[in-house]
Motif scaffolding. Structure first.
Motif, PDB file in Angstrom:
ATOM      1  N   HIS A  95      -5.012  -9.165  -0.045  1.00 13.59           N
ATOM      2  CA  HIS A  95      -5.071  -7.796   0.447  1.00 13.59           C
ATOM      3  C   HIS A  95      -5.745  -6.902  -0.583  1.00 13.59           C
ATOM      4  CE1 HIS A  95      -1.364  -8.254  -1.901  1.00 13.59           C
ATOM      5  NE2 HIS A  95      -1.566  -7.019  -2.296  1.00 13.59           N
ATOM      6  N   GLY A  96      -6.047  -5.680  -0.157  1.00  9.55           N
ATOM      7  CA  GLY A  96      -6.662  -4.734  -1.063  1.00  9.55           C
ATOM      8  C   GLY A  96      -8.139  -4.562  -0.791  1.00  9.55           C
ATOM      9  N   LEU A  97      -8.889  -5.660  -0.704  1.00 11.09           N
ATOM     10  CA  LEU A  97     -10.326  -5.557  -0.489  1.00 11.09           C
ATOM     11  C   LEU A  97     -10.637  -5.096   0.932  1.00 11.09           C
ATOM     12  CD1 LEU A  97     -13.093  -6.070  -1.861  1.00 11.09           C
ATOM     13  CD2 LEU A  97     -13.085  -8.282  -0.748  1.00 11.09           C
ATOM     14  N   ALA A  98     -10.073  -5.765   1.903  1.00 11.14           N
ATOM     15  CA  ALA A  98     -10.350  -5.406   3.294  1.00 11.14           C
ATOM     16  C   ALA A  98      -9.065  -5.092   4.051  1.00 11.14           C
ATOM     17  CB  ALA A  98     -11.100  -6.534   3.984  1.00 11.14           C
ATOM     18  N   SER A  99      -8.005  -4.840   3.311  1.00 13.01           N
ATOM     19  CA  SER A  99      -6.731  -4.494   3.919  1.00 13.01           C
ATOM     20  C   SER A  99      -6.356  -3.083   3.481  1.00 13.01           C
ATOM     21  CB  SER A  99      -5.652  -5.501   3.499  1.00 13.01           C
ATOM     22  OG  SER A  99      -5.994  -6.808   3.907  1.00 13.01           O
ATOM     23  N   GLY A 100      -5.075  -2.754   3.588  1.00 12.37           N
ATOM     24  CA  GLY A 100      -4.668  -1.416   3.197  1.00 12.37           C
ATOM     25  C   GLY A 100      -5.212  -0.387   4.162  1.00 12.37           C
ATOM     26  N   PRO A 101      -5.074   0.881   3.835  1.00  9.47           N
ATOM     27  CA  PRO A 101      -5.569   1.937   4.733  1.00  9.47           C
ATOM     28  C   PRO A 101      -7.071   1.891   4.939  1.00  9.47           C
ATOM     29  CG  PRO A 101      -4.045   2.830   3.097  1.00  9.47           C
ATOM     30  CD  PRO A 101      -4.377   1.432   2.663  1.00  9.47           C
ATOM     31  N   TRP A 102      -7.807   1.189   4.044  1.00  9.71           N
ATOM     32  CA  TRP A 102      -9.264   1.121   4.205  1.00  9.71           C
ATOM     33  C   TRP A 102      -9.706  -0.064   5.052  1.00  9.71           C
ATOM     34  CZ3 TRP A 102      -6.820   2.173  -0.417  1.00  9.71           C
ATOM     35  CH2 TRP A 102      -6.518   1.099  -1.246  1.00  9.71           C
ATOM     36  N   TRP A 103      -8.773  -0.709   5.745  1.00  9.35           N
ATOM     37  CA  TRP A 103      -9.179  -1.777   6.663  1.00  9.35           C
ATOM     38  C   TRP A 103     -10.104  -1.213   7.741  1.00  9.35           C
ATOM     39  CZ3 TRP A 103      -8.441  -2.286  11.971  1.00  9.35           C
ATOM     40  CH2 TRP A 103      -7.575  -1.366  12.566  1.00  9.35           C
ATOM     41  N   ASN A 104      -9.945   0.100   8.058  1.00  7.48           N
ATOM     42  CA  ASN A 104     -10.787   0.718   9.089  1.00  7.48           C
ATOM     43  C   ASN A 104     -11.508   1.949   8.540  1.00  7.48           C
ATOM     44  OD1 ASN A 104      -8.552   2.395   8.833  1.00  7.48           O
ATOM     45  ND2 ASN A 104      -8.474   2.911  11.013  1.00  7.48           N
ATOM     46  N   VAL A 105     -11.969   1.870   7.273  1.00  7.93           N
ATOM     47  CA  VAL A 105     -12.619   3.022   6.645  1.00  7.93           C
ATOM     48  C   VAL A 105     -13.812   3.516   7.459  1.00  7.93           C
ATOM     49  CG1 VAL A 105     -14.072   1.559   5.174  1.00  7.93           C
ATOM     50  CG2 VAL A 105     -13.547   3.910   4.453  1.00  7.93           C
ATOM     51  N   GLU A 106     -14.413   2.641   8.224  1.00  7.77           N
ATOM     52  CA  GLU A 106     -15.569   3.055   9.026  1.00  7.77           C
ATOM     53  C   GLU A 106     -15.201   4.071  10.111  1.00  7.77           C
ATOM     54  OE1 GLU A 106     -14.176  -0.944  10.756  1.00  7.77           O
ATOM     55  OE2 GLU A 106     -14.395   0.012   8.787  1.00  7.77           O
TER      56      GLU A 106
END
Length: 534
Positions: free
Chosen positions: A517-528
């Protein structure tokens, strides 16, 4: 790490472990460049603990989706439900569940402007399955017999057996044949300079320091409003917290005790993500102490999991009795183990492990002592290791905790214990096969304990190959019961992930997360999909 174990897991999910092994360098503590607290609303910098070993999906990057640079045929929504991505709909599945047909989205282009077609999908999957490709997770596609294109807009997968969770495997990112197909898959520069169809393009990857992205203006899902997104790679938990507090970061993943320090900050919000992420201790069969079933069973009862949840996680988690969380429908009721020090001592007594003059047990001239390694700079692992050693000593087992990088730890894993972790949401096959299958013992970070159990091996195959839900549930129940009888690992806790982020965007959510987790998880999983607050 473990279950899709250690590096196998980590490499594959895009929050990989190898760089977690690297020491924090001066460059990692310098400004990551661009963004940071107080910068424009169209940029963000977040702190993560690990970096990927590669950015090529052909070698394992992003295999569980959310890679940012790439898209899969399908993707996962906030509730972990499958939805179309490069495919226009969920697959059509034949009655015998051996054929999956995907219709592809039209008009999609790679970030270099070239069109995406069915040939790119076929190239991606066939390359990963090629024995010459160094993808540690290719076993996850074991069910695939053939993948072929039917025109430019249709892809058909034929399976060897009715693998129930196959559709979820097709979140795997698709790469462009016209670039990746013209270079060596294992050594080419696509691994560090990738091109995909995703919402972001790679700007620069500075090893051990940062990964910088910029929005893909031609993204088929619409250009992201966050135009610049940077992931600062900061292994040390305390350093991430310090940089977040100083304004150098817009967000970071933090352990509970450090996240608590931001609770009163009105300009920051804490996001908790439920997870399948566990911490466990490997008990290698190659060690005269940890390879003894009696010692394993005793340690399983000596450990105080509830105390770890309360004191180490501040309640942000729950006791772990195996890779499956207690709240999962796949959990086998009745396999919970109590904290019972008296029972642990009795098991050791009956097995011939007698206390010596210093209280540490011995048997046949062997002292009940062994080292336990944990990753340097990882406070959660350190705290778990220390608590485990303390509980073990009460039963007469002497554990010496030691910190190191993965380069130091990996050569020792066959005979020395490791404070590891793993966990993958969704189907139990995703995590348990690589964690427990005896054929994968010694395969990198897969089956780190070299666990070997014929009943478990058989059940893993039954669970993987059966298309019947009840039969699969029975298979995975039997695995969990075997882990009570002979635990090759001591499972400690399942951990909730905590992220602290500046409160200047709308649209932040979390998913149920894996160990990686961290790279593509967390609140930035949908940063787009984030939007600056007005």
């Amino acid at each position: 790490m473990a279950a899709r174990s250690m590096r196998g897991a980590i490499r594959g999910a895009g929050a990989a472990a190898l760089a977690g092994a690297l020491a924090v360098t001066a460059s990692a503590c310098s400004s990551p460049g661009g963004g940071g607290s107080g910068k424009g609303g169209d940029s963000a910098v977040v702190g993560i603990a690990y970096e990927p070993e590669t950015l090529s999906p052909l070698l394992g990057y992003g295999k569980d989706g959310n890679s940012k640079i790439f898209d899969g045929l399908l993707t996962l929504d906030a509730r972990m439900g499958l939805k179309p991505a490069l495919a226009v709909a969920l697959p059509e599945v034949s009655a015998d569940r051996l054929t999956y047909t995907y219709k592809l989205r039209q008009g999609v282009k790679f970030s270099d402007g070239r069109p995406f077609t069915a040939k790119d999908v076929v190239f991606t999957y066939t390359t990963i399955l090629d024995p010459k490709t160094n993808n540690p997770s290719k076993g996850e596609l074991d069910a695939v017999k053939e993948v072929r294109a039917s025109g430019d807009d249709t892809v058909v997968f034929t399976l060897k057996y009715p693998y129930a969770p196959f559709a979820q495997r097709t979140v795997l990112p698709v790469v462009p044949e016209h670039i990746a197909g013209k270079q060596d898959v294992n050594t080419g520069d696509f691994a560090t300079a990738p091109v995909g169809t995703g919402p972001y393009k790679l700007v620069k990857w500075s090893r051990s320091e940062k990964i910088a992205f910029e929005a893909n203006p031609g993204y088929w899902g619409g250009a992201p409003k966050v135009k610049k997104f940077t992931m600062a790679i900061i292994k040390d938990d305390d350093v991430r917290a310090t940089r977040l507090r100083s304004g150098d970061l817009d967000g970071a993943i933090l352990p509970p005790n450090l996240a608590e320090g931001f609770a009163k900050d009105q300009h920051k919000k804490t996001y908790a993500a439920k997870t399948y992420d566990y911490r466990n201790v490997t008990l290698p069969t190659g060690n005269k102490v940890t390879g003894d079933t009696a010692v394993r069973r005793a340690l399983d009862l000596a450990v105080d999991r509830a105390a770890m949840v309360d004191k180490i996680l501040d309640g942000a988690g729950k006791p772990a009795y195996g890779p499956v969380p207690t709240g999962s429908p796949w959990f086998a009721a009745g396999t919970e183990r109590p904290h019972d020090l008296a029972a642990a001592k009795k098991i050791l007594d009956e097995a011939g492990w007698k206390p010596g003059s210093d209280g540490i047990r011995e048997k046949d001239g062997v002292r009940a002592a062994f080292p336990l390694w944990y990753l340097s700079g990882d406070k959660l692992r350190q705290d778990h290791a220390l608590a485990y050693a303390s509980d073990a000593k009460k039963a007469g087992v002497d554990i010496t905790t030691q910190a190191g990088t993965w380069e130091v730890i990996e050569p020792r894993m066959k005979e020395e214990a490791v404070l590891a972790g793993g966990g993958s949401p969704g189907d139990p096959d995703f995590d348990q096969y690589t964690l427990l299958n005896s054929s994968l013992a010694g395969d990198g970070f897969n089956n780190m304990a070299h666990y070997a159990n014929e009943t478990v091996d058989k059940a893993l195959d039954e669970g993987r190959k059966s298309g019947d839900t009840a039969a699969r549930k029975s298979a995975y129940d039997s695995i969990q019961r075997e882990l009570v009888k002979n635990p090759g690992y001591t499972f400690l806790t399942h951990i909730d992930h905590l992220y602290v982020v500046n409160d200047r965007w709308d649209g932040l959510t979390t998913q149920t997360e894996p160990h990686d987790h961290g790279l593509a998880s967390g609140p930035w999983w949908n940063v787009e999909t984030w939007a600056p607050k007005k």
